[in-house]
Design an enzyme around this catalytic site. Structure first.
Site, short mmCIF file in Angstrom:
data_model
loop_
_atom_site.label_atom_id
_atom_site.label_comp_id
_atom_site.label_asym_id
_atom_site.label_seq_id
_atom_site.Cartn_x
_atom_site.Cartn_y
_atom_site.Cartn_z
N SER A 140 -58.75 -10.03 19.28
CA SER A 140 -59.14 -10.17 20.56
C SER A 140 -60.61 -10.89 20.64
O SER A 140 -61.17 -10.80 19.87
CB SER A 140 -59.42 -8.39 21.22
OG SER A 140 -59.80 -8.87 22.49
N TYR A 153 -63.07 -0.30 20.29
CA TYR A 153 -61.62 -1.36 20.26
C TYR A 153 -62.60 -2.83 19.94
O TYR A 153 -61.82 -3.89 18.81
CB TYR A 153 -61.48 -2.03 21.44
CG TYR A 153 -60.50 -2.85 22.17
CD1 TYR A 153 -59.20 -2.24 22.20
CD2 TYR A 153 -60.63 -4.13 22.78
CE1 TYR A 153 -58.27 -3.08 22.18
CE2 TYR A 153 -59.26 -5.30 22.81
CZ TYR A 153 -58.58 -4.61 22.67
OH TYR A 153 -56.87 -5.97 22.70
N LYS A 157 -60.73 -4.53 15.64
CA LYS A 157 -60.40 -6.06 16.89
C LYS A 157 -61.18 -7.12 15.91
O LYS A 157 -61.10 -7.46 15.21
CB LYS A 157 -60.35 -6.78 18.49
CG LYS A 157 -59.80 -5.92 18.71
CD LYS A 157 -58.13 -5.88 18.59
CE LYS A 157 -56.82 -5.77 19.58
NZ LYS A 157 -55.42 -6.05 19.11
#
Length: 244
Positions: A140, A153, A157
């Protein structure tokens, strides 16, 4: 991709579903992985088979080693080989760092990062023995630039990117490529929950959210195109110019 087999984790909706449809359209037999309810995965399988393709739905929580091993074993028993792995499954547990509970941190790391490790390790022996294979990890832009409220997150990532580069070097000698795709803001169930859409669009030069099919197009290239055979260890953004 005739006679080739692809596992796509978390492929009952969103980017995973778009990737499943794209690879099936290229002739691959696709394993549509889901974590809990089979209903959406069964719909993806039905859509593929109705179009003349080949697909099955298999359950596995990819954060759990035993379930990943069972997923890979079932795929190998059904099709005899595994040519493509798309590590797409992911979750969010967004909140600011000071409010983030250890359980929220761990849940995201377990699925979004450890899941990539477990799935890649499980298919590695098969691909190395075949002397062929393509692994595509979905990272991401949050792993490249950070994003407030997404410490868990973003960390996961970013970890996927480092993992991708390392495994690419380890597996290159047997013609197995490993690359990462870093989507920006793509119209999915996950982004539909965001309330600050207009603010986000200010940071996207193309001025719009991306489509899952646009990410799937890059996945299809990396998985199927002969020209991608000389690409490994790379991170490719699909983000409307958000990260330059």
């Amino acid at each position: 991709m005739q006679d080739q087999v692809a596992i796509i984790t978390g492929s009952s909706r969103g980017i995973g579903k778009a990737a499943a449809l794209a690879l099936a359209a290229e002739g691959a037999s696709v394993v549509v992985n889901y974590a809990r309810s089979s209903a959406a995965a069964d719909e993806v399988v039905a859509e593929i088979t109705h179009a003349g393709g080949s697909a099955i739905a298999l359950q596995a929580d990819v954060s759990q080693e035993d379930q990943v091993d069972a997923l890979v074993k079932a795929t190998k028993e059904k099709f005899g080989r595994i040519d493509v792995l798309v590590n797409n499954a992911g979750i969010t547990r967004d909140t600011l760092l000071l409010r983030m509970k250890p359980a929220d941190w761990q849940a995201v790391i377990d699925l979004n990062l450890t899941g990539v490790f477990l799935c890649t390790r499980a298919v590695a022996k098969i691909m190395l023995k075949q002397r062929s294979g393509r692994i595509i990890n979905i990272s991401s832009v949050a792993g490249l630039m950070g994003n407030p409220g997404q410490a868990n997150y973003s960390a996961a990532k970013a970890g996927v990117i480092g993992f991708t580069k390392t495994v690419a070097k380890e597996m290159a000698g047997r013609s197995v490529t490993v690359n990462a795709v870093a989507p920006g803001f793509i119209e999915t169930d996950m982004t539909n929950e965001l309330s600050n859409t207009e603010e986000i669009l200010k940071y996207i030069p193309l001025g719009r959210y991306g489509q899952a099919s646009e990410v799937a197009g890059l996945i299809r290239f990396l998985a199927a195109d002969p020209a991608a055979a000389y690409i490994t260890g790379q991170v490719m953004n699909v983000d409307g110019g958000m990260v330059m």
